[in-house]
Design an enzyme around this catalytic site. Structure first.
Site, PDB file in Angstrom:
ATOM      1  N   HIS A  12       0.707  -1.361  -0.140  1.00 52.11           N
ATOM      2  CA  HIS A  12      -0.134  -0.044   0.087  1.00 52.11           C
ATOM      3  C   HIS A  12       0.998   1.406  -0.002  1.00 52.11           C
ATOM      4  O   HIS A  12       2.111   1.276   0.419  1.00 52.11           O
ATOM      5  CB  HIS A  12      -0.767  -0.006   1.121  1.00 52.11           C
ATOM      6  CG  HIS A  12      -0.144   0.010   2.514  1.00 52.11           C
ATOM      7  ND1 HIS A  12       0.499   1.103   3.023  1.00 52.11           N
ATOM      8  CD2 HIS A  12       0.220  -1.065   3.479  1.00 52.11           C
ATOM      9  CE1 HIS A  12       0.831   0.777   4.275  1.00 52.11           C
ATOM     10  NE2 HIS A  12       0.889  -0.417   4.491  1.00 52.11           N
ATOM     11  N   GLU A  86      -1.798  -7.136   7.469  1.00 47.82           N
ATOM     12  CA  GLU A  86      -0.555  -7.194   8.254  1.00 47.82           C
ATOM     13  C   GLU A  86      -0.471  -7.655   9.448  1.00 47.82           C
ATOM     14  O   GLU A  86      -1.668  -8.339   9.873  1.00 47.82           O
ATOM     15  CB  GLU A  86      -0.148  -5.360   8.421  1.00 47.82           C
ATOM     16  CG  GLU A  86       1.199  -5.139   9.173  1.00 47.82           C
ATOM     17  CD  GLU A  86       2.315  -5.671   8.271  1.00 47.82           C
ATOM     18  OE1 GLU A  86       2.773  -6.789   8.253  1.00 47.82           O
ATOM     19  OE2 GLU A  86       2.722  -4.706   7.618  1.00 47.82           O
TER      20      GLU A  86
END
Length: 233
Positions: A12, A86
Site C-alpha cells: 500500500h 499486516e
C-alpha cells in the site's frame, strides 16, 4: 515451462503512521496525501497490465491502493481477504516505542501474532486463491500450450509480503529468479511471482519502486511493522 499466472503483489501507499514511525499492525489507517500520490504513480505504472483478478487486504490503506490501480481496469472485481492483513501487533499497535521496548513486548505478549501464524495464513491465501486459478487454466489449456499469462493483482502490507515470499521459498512453493534478492518492501513496491505448469512460483521481481524513483519521490526508509516482522521470519 509455460507461465500460467503473473501475480503482482503490491504494498500500500504511505500513511501518516508510516511517516511517523508508528506501529500500525492491523489498525485500519488510511493513506495520507503522499500515499495517494504514490498509489497514482503505481497505477500509471500498471495501467497496461491486463488484470483479470484482484485481491486486497481488507484494511483501508491496502484497499484504497488497489482501488486506485483498478481505476485503469474497469470491470475487475476487487476481492477482500483478511489473510492479506499486516501482522497483528497487540498492545504495540498505535505506539511509537524504542526498539528495545518493542522487542521485549514481542517476547512477552501472547496476543501478538507469531511468525508461524502469519506464514500459515499467507500460504493459505496462496493455496486457496491463486493455485486453483492456475489449476483451472492448466485444465482448460493443457500442458505445453502457448497462452498469455493471466494477470493477478494483490494489495497487501510490508510485513506480510516479506514473510510470505520467504515462506514460499522455504516451503518450496516458489523460488527466486537469479539476481532477485529480498530487501526492504517500500510503499507501493511491486513484487511479481510467475506460476508455471508445475504450479510452482518464480519470484522475478521484489520490492520494485522504480515508478517512484523516476519521479524522485521520497520514500519512508524504515517500516517498523516490517522490521519487527523480519524477526519472525
Amino acid at each position: 515451462m509455460v507461465t500460467l499466472l503473473k501475480v503482482y503483489i503490491v504494498r500500500h501507499g504511505e500513511t501518516a503512521a508510516n511517516k511517523d514511525g508508528v506501529i500500525q499492525g492491523q489498525l485500519d489507517t488510511q493513506l495520507n496525501e503522499e500515499g495517494i500520490r504514490q498509489a497514482g504513480l503505481l497505477a500509471e505504472r500498471l495501467k497496461d497490465v491486463p488484470f483479470r483478478l484482484a485481491f486486497t487486504s481488507d484494511l483501508q490503506r491496502a484497499k484504497k491502493t488497489a482501488e486506485i490501480v483498478l481505476a485503469h481496469h474497469p470491470g475487475v472485481e476487487l476481492q477482500e481477504r483478511k489473510e492479506l492483513r499486516e501482522r497483528f501487533m497487540g498492545s504495540l499497535q498505535g505506539t511509537k516505542l524504542p526498539s528495545q521496548v518493542r522487542k521485549a513486548a514481542l517476547r512477552n505478549e501472547d496476543s501478538i501474532e507469531t511468525g508461524d501464524q502469519m506464514r500459515e495464513r499467507a500460504i493459505a491465501w496462496w493455496n486457496e486463491a491463486i493455485i486453483p486459478v492456475a489449476k483451472q487454466r492448466l485444465k482448460e489449456h493443457g500442458h505445453g500450450q502457448t497462452l498469455e499469462p493471466l494477470n493477478v493483482l494483490a494489495a497487501s502490507h510490508g510485513g506480510l509480503i516479506a514473510i510470505f515470499t520467504n515462506a514460499a521459498v522455504l516451503e518450496g512453493l516458489a523460488q527466486a529468479a537469479p539476481g532477485v534478492g529480498f530487501g526492504r518492501c517500500w510503499n507501493t513496491a511491486i513484487s511479481i511471482i510467475e506460476v508455471d505448469e508445475s504450479l510452482k512460483g518464480r519470484i522475478v521481481k521484489y520490492g520494485d519502486i522504480s515508478h517512484l524513483l523516476q519521479r524522485k519521490v521520497d520514500v519512508v526508509d524504515t517500516n517498523v511493522d516490517e522490521v519487527e516482522t523480519d524477526s519472525a521470519v
